[in-house]
Enzyme design. Structure first.
Site, short mmCIF file in Angstrom:
data_model
loop_
_atom_site.label_atom_id
_atom_site.label_comp_id
_atom_site.label_asym_id
_atom_site.label_seq_id
_atom_site.Cartn_x
_atom_site.Cartn_y
_atom_site.Cartn_z
N ARG A 263 -29.15 4.68 7.33
CA ARG A 263 -28.14 3.19 7.51
C ARG A 263 -28.09 2.57 6.26
O ARG A 263 -27.59 1.51 6.52
CB ARG A 263 -28.64 2.61 8.88
CG ARG A 263 -28.44 3.36 10.16
CD ARG A 263 -28.41 2.65 11.32
NE ARG A 263 -28.61 3.34 12.60
CZ ARG A 263 -29.78 3.72 13.18
NH1 ARG A 263 -30.89 3.10 12.61
NH2 ARG A 263 -29.55 4.38 14.36
N LYS B 195 -16.78 -0.26 -2.27
CA LYS B 195 -15.92 0.74 -1.66
C LYS B 195 -16.38 2.28 -1.84
O LYS B 195 -16.74 2.40 -3.03
CB LYS B 195 -14.29 0.75 -1.73
CG LYS B 195 -13.59 -0.32 -1.08
CD LYS B 195 -12.16 -0.08 -1.47
CE LYS B 195 -11.26 -0.91 -0.75
NZ LYS B 195 -9.76 -0.72 -0.94
N GLU C 215 -5.78 0.98 -14.62
CA GLU C 215 -6.11 -0.15 -13.61
C GLU C 215 -6.38 -1.43 -14.26
O GLU C 215 -6.24 -2.20 -13.84
CB GLU C 215 -7.48 0.53 -12.96
CG GLU C 215 -7.73 1.70 -12.28
CD GLU C 215 -7.00 1.49 -10.90
OE1 GLU C 215 -6.82 0.47 -10.44
OE2 GLU C 215 -7.17 2.54 -9.97
N LYS D 101 -11.75 -8.62 -10.30
CA LYS D 101 -12.29 -8.06 -9.19
C LYS D 101 -13.29 -8.64 -8.55
O LYS D 101 -13.27 -8.67 -7.07
CB LYS D 101 -12.50 -6.60 -9.66
CG LYS D 101 -12.91 -5.79 -8.36
CD LYS D 101 -12.50 -4.32 -8.31
CE LYS D 101 -12.91 -3.56 -6.94
NZ LYS D 101 -12.68 -2.41 -6.79
N GLU E 247 -11.30 -6.32 2.61
CA GLU E 247 -9.92 -6.01 2.59
C GLU E 247 -9.11 -6.49 3.80
O GLU E 247 -8.34 -5.80 4.49
CB GLU E 247 -9.61 -4.64 2.47
CG GLU E 247 -8.36 -4.33 1.60
CD GLU E 247 -8.09 -2.95 1.22
OE1 GLU E 247 -8.75 -2.53 0.26
OE2 GLU E 247 -7.02 -2.45 1.64
N ARG F 80 -7.61 -8.76 -0.81
CA ARG F 80 -8.03 -7.36 -1.52
C ARG F 80 -6.97 -6.52 -1.69
O ARG F 80 -7.09 -5.72 -2.52
CB ARG F 80 -9.35 -7.02 -0.87
CG ARG F 80 -10.05 -5.83 -1.71
CD ARG F 80 -11.53 -5.37 -1.30
NE ARG F 80 -11.97 -4.39 -2.18
CZ ARG F 80 -13.34 -3.85 -2.00
NH1 ARG F 80 -14.08 -4.33 -1.36
NH2 ARG F 80 -13.46 -2.88 -2.95
N ASN G 130 -4.58 -2.72 -4.62
CA ASN G 130 -3.93 -1.19 -4.26
C ASN G 130 -2.75 -1.23 -4.62
O ASN G 130 -1.91 -0.29 -4.35
CB ASN G 130 -4.21 -1.06 -2.63
CG ASN G 130 -5.40 -1.18 -2.05
OD1 ASN G 130 -6.17 -0.60 -2.62
ND2 ASN G 130 -5.54 -1.79 -0.90
N HIS H 293 -1.23 2.11 -5.30
CA HIS H 293 -2.08 3.13 -4.92
C HIS H 293 -1.36 3.99 -3.68
O HIS H 293 -1.77 4.84 -3.56
CB HIS H 293 -3.33 2.53 -4.67
CG HIS H 293 -4.25 2.22 -5.62
ND1 HIS H 293 -3.83 1.33 -6.72
CD2 HIS H 293 -5.74 2.61 -6.06
CE1 HIS H 293 -4.78 1.22 -7.57
NE2 HIS H 293 -5.85 1.94 -7.06
N HIS I 28 -1.80 7.50 -4.32
CA HIS I 28 -2.74 8.44 -3.54
C HIS I 28 -1.78 9.62 -3.21
O HIS I 28 -2.34 10.77 -3.14
CB HIS I 28 -3.41 7.75 -2.56
CG HIS I 28 -4.59 6.88 -2.94
ND1 HIS I 28 -5.29 5.98 -2.00
CD2 HIS I 28 -5.10 6.73 -4.20
CE1 HIS I 28 -6.03 5.33 -2.51
NE2 HIS I 28 -6.34 5.91 -3.77
N HIS J 156 -6.60 9.87 -11.39
CA HIS J 156 -6.03 8.62 -10.50
C HIS J 156 -5.39 7.71 -11.18
O HIS J 156 -4.48 7.13 -10.93
CB HIS J 156 -7.56 8.34 -9.98
CG HIS J 156 -7.38 6.97 -8.95
ND1 HIS J 156 -6.69 7.09 -7.90
CD2 HIS J 156 -7.73 5.73 -9.34
CE1 HIS J 156 -6.76 5.77 -7.45
NE2 HIS J 156 -7.52 4.98 -8.18
#
Ligand code: GLY
Length: 364
Positions: free
Chosen positions: A125, A147, A189, A231, A241, A245, A249, A252, A256, A269
């Protein structure tokens, strides 16, 4: 930690530090300080491990000779970021006998950081994960903020967890062996931070583009530190998010979909995000939010960094739209995009009409 190392602190419920500079992979005290127990798993890929894995293991052993340290190496590339390889990393932790105070050291680019971070998030966990990013993209984005995820055939990062790292050590000497294409991908980025929150940074990138492309160490360290500072501030305020946040993206949702539809291994990417940012600015202009001349300035900067600014041939707009409907940024009500209203100004816009998105894709 020696001189020439920049430090950025990420606050919040689980604070940690980002260190940026040369030689950090040799810093025994700092790397070993993060190992609370006696088990360390160094996760890497087949490109990075031959260059740096022995260094990291040796650095840890120098300070912690009694520790049990294993390595787990995956084929390089986004195609390795799978549930099957997540299972391989979990098996490696089991074989190590990793206890709850074990630490995963993620040595590599975004794929390694996401996969290793997700294994660390799930083993017992959640155990510690130290990010040791070796690509520009990982240094400025994926290693920071917690993330973690793997991809599914249906889309990128669909299975994952928020699991902040225990620390991030970005050893800038590792960039010397980074392929030029990967360096350029990372710059996409970097440009993103300027585009969404810092118009002055876009001017700085314009003025320092040649130095960055020539891998000037001072310029790169400055770009990494400014990106990480942005960031860090954003994820500190909005770790999960729920709001701000999402600005990270930018580009993105398109990116994506392009990455998944072109097949992982087509555009990388950063390249897909570069095209995605251009399409997002066009969508913004089409919806009356952005000035077309300013959007063109962003496109010119991305092209100057050798990044693609047009959709690759052969991608079906309808298929891309179907991918976007499955994107995590979409909500039950409809497509949600980060749209742009000029340098340093972005906002999340819900319920963007699919017809406008399709029109932009068809024109691209
Ligand atoms: N890469 C976007 C984020 O970390 O939120």
């Amino acid at each position: 930690m020696s001189a020439g190392i920049r430090r950025i602190d990420v606050g919040g419920a689980q604070p940690y530090r980002i260190a940026i500079g040369p030689g950090l992979l040799h810093d025994s005290a700092s790397l070993a300080e993060m190992l609370r127990g006696r088990h360390a798993l160094v996760v890497s890929d087949a490109n990075v491990a031959p260059l740096h894995a022995d260094t990291v293991v040796g650095t840890l052993r120098a300070a912690r000779p009694e520790a049990r340290i294993d390595t787990c190496v995956f084929p390089a590339g986004e195609a390795s970021k799978t549930l099957a390889n997540f299972g391989v990393a979990i098996d490696a932790l089991a074989a190590l006998g990793a206890t709850r105070d074990a630490c995963v050291y993620a040595l590599g680019g975004g794929m390694v950081g996401d996969l290793a971070g997700f294994a660390a998030a799930c083993w017992m966990r959640g155990i510690d994960c130290v990010q040791l990013p070796t690509s520009l993209l990982a240094m400025v984005d994926s290693s920071v903020g917690g993330k973690t995820a793997v991809d599914l055939p249906q889309g990128k990062n669909l299975v994952g967890a928020f699991h902040p790292p225990r620390a991030v050590f970005a050893d800038t000497t590792t960039l010397r062996t980074l392929p030029e294409r990967e360096l350029r991908a990372g710059l996409a980025e970097v440009v993103k931070y300027g585009a969404i929150v810092d118009a002055g940074f876009l001017d700085w990138l314009d003025a320092n583009a040649d130095a960055l492309l020539a891998q000037d160490t001072g310029a790169l360290a400055e770009a990494i530190a400014r990106s990480c500072a942005h960031k860090a501030a954003i994820v500190e305020r909005d770790p999960f998010e729920h709001g701000e946040r999402a600005l990270l993206n930018f580009g993105h949702t398109f990116g994506h979909a392009i990455e998944a539809e072109a097949g992982y291994g087509g555009l990388n990417h950063g390249e897909a995000v570069a095209v995605g940012m251009v399409l997002a600015t066009r969508l913004s202009a089409a919806l009356g939010m952005a000035d077309a001349d300013e959007a063109m300035r962003l496109q010119v900067l991305l092209a100057r960094f050798g990044l693609p600014v047009a959709l690759p041939d052969g991608l079906d707009p309808e298929a891309l739209l179907a991918r976007m409907r499955l994107d995590k940024k979409a909500q039950a009500g409809g497509l949600r995009f980060v749209l742009w209203s000029g340098a340093g100004r972005a906002q999340v816009v819900p319920d963007v009409p699919e017809s406008a998105v399709l029109a932009v894709l068809r024109e691209a």
